[in-house]
Design an enzyme around this catalytic site. Structure first.
Site, PDB file in Angstrom:
ATOM      1  N   TYR A   1       0.827  -1.210   0.000  1.00 13.31           N
ATOM      2  CA  TYR A   1       0.000   0.000   0.000  1.00 13.31           C
ATOM      3  C   TYR A   1       0.860   1.258   0.000  1.00 13.31           C
ATOM      4  O   TYR A   1       0.667   2.160  -0.823  1.00 13.31           O
ATOM      5  CB  TYR A   1      -0.934   0.008   1.208  1.00 13.31           C
ATOM      6  CG  TYR A   1      -1.868   1.193   1.248  1.00 13.31           C
ATOM      7  CD1 TYR A   1      -3.010   1.222   0.452  1.00 13.31           C
ATOM      8  CD2 TYR A   1      -1.606   2.286   2.064  1.00 13.31           C
ATOM      9  CE1 TYR A   1      -3.874   2.304   0.472  1.00 13.31           C
ATOM     10  CE2 TYR A   1      -2.462   3.379   2.102  1.00 13.31           C
ATOM     11  CZ  TYR A   1      -3.594   3.378   1.305  1.00 13.31           C
ATOM     12  OH  TYR A   1      -4.436   4.464   1.315  1.00 13.31           O
TER      13      TYR A   1
ATOM     14  N   LYS B   1       1.318   4.174  -3.033  1.00 11.07           N
ATOM     15  CA  LYS B   1       1.034   5.597  -2.881  1.00 11.07           C
ATOM     16  C   LYS B   1       2.271   6.450  -3.180  1.00 11.07           C
ATOM     17  O   LYS B   1       2.147   7.583  -3.670  1.00 11.07           O
ATOM     18  CB  LYS B   1       0.494   5.881  -1.480  1.00 11.07           C
ATOM     19  CG  LYS B   1      -0.868   5.240  -1.219  1.00 11.07           C
ATOM     20  CD  LYS B   1      -1.915   5.646  -2.254  1.00 11.07           C
ATOM     21  CE  LYS B   1      -3.301   5.114  -1.945  1.00 11.07           C
ATOM     22  NZ  LYS B   1      -4.317   5.539  -2.931  1.00 11.07           N
TER      23      LYS B   1
END
Length: 234
Positions: A159, A163
């Site tokens: 994750y 990002k």
């Protein structure tokens, strides 16, 4: 009237962003992978439902045709995202358990999906007098914060790295397309299904920075990374 598309908007931050932008006078296209859930959410808000799976080329191109037929697009909010490292007990799997498949699933939505949607809608955005793109990133995408003593509150491999990729993509798009306002935002640790409702702030609070950056004037910032308090460190 400003026409705005929000991906992944049938719940959570996307839904609340849609609500606030509609209140601000935007015509909002509520993108949802599940057509029926999207229809119900759009009906509740007074938005226009658009079936949109960011991982599927045909779905994205069909959404382009729908919005183009309606007149065009001014604002794109790339909000759709997944957290593939969250276990059933709402805890993160360890870094040693992150596989290539976990990374691939995360990047397919968070990174490749963002690029797929942006690329497809650029022709419509370029016709707008004030085109804006908001990429929903995360404070976890900050290399500066992640490498600081203590690190992020919820460390992750897939994750967080997805990002960080979103942040670089934002910068490169902004450099290549200076007539657009393109920025990344970190909404903060918000209670959503993405984190099993473990966040520390409400969706109303988290959506604030997304809504603000979606309403930029032509002389607003571009190529930046912001949260509710201002610029974030890369």
């Amino acid at each position: 009237m400003t026409a705005t598309l929000i991906t992944g908007a049938n719940k959570g931050l996307g839904f609340e962003t849609a609500r606030q932008l509609i209140a601000a006078g935007h015509t909002v296209y509520l993108g949802s992978r599940d057509a029926e859930r999207g229809r119900r959410a759009a009906e509740q808000l007074g938005a226009r439902p658009v079936q949109l799976d960011v991982t599927d080329d045909a779905s994205v191109l069909a959404a382009v045709r729908v919005i183009e037929a309606d007149g065009g697009l001014d604002v794109l909010v790339n909000n759709a995202g997944v957290q593939s490292e969250m276990g059933e007990d709402n805890t993160m799997i360890s870094a040693s358990d992150v596989t290539a498949d976990v990374m691939r699933k995360t990047f397919e939505t968070n990174v490749f999906g963002l690029v797929r949607v942006t690329h497809a809608f650029l022709p419509l955005l370029q016709r707008s007098s004030n085109p804006v793109v908001v990429n929903v990133s995360s404070g976890q995408g900050s290399l500066t914060r992640s490498s600081a003593p203590g690190g992020p509150a919820s460390p992750s491999v897939a994750y967080s790295s997805s990002k960080s990729a979103v942040n670089m993509i934002t910068v490169q798009y902004a450099l290549a397309l200076p007539h657009l306002r393109i920025n990344a935002v970190g909404p903060g640790f918000t209670k959503t299904d993405l984190n099993g409702q473990t966040g520390t702030q409400t969706v109303e609070q988290g959506a604030g920075v997304i809504v603000r950056m979606a309403q930029l004037d032509p002389d607003g910032p571009t190529g930046g990374y912001f949260d509710a308090q201002g610029p974030l460190p890369w």
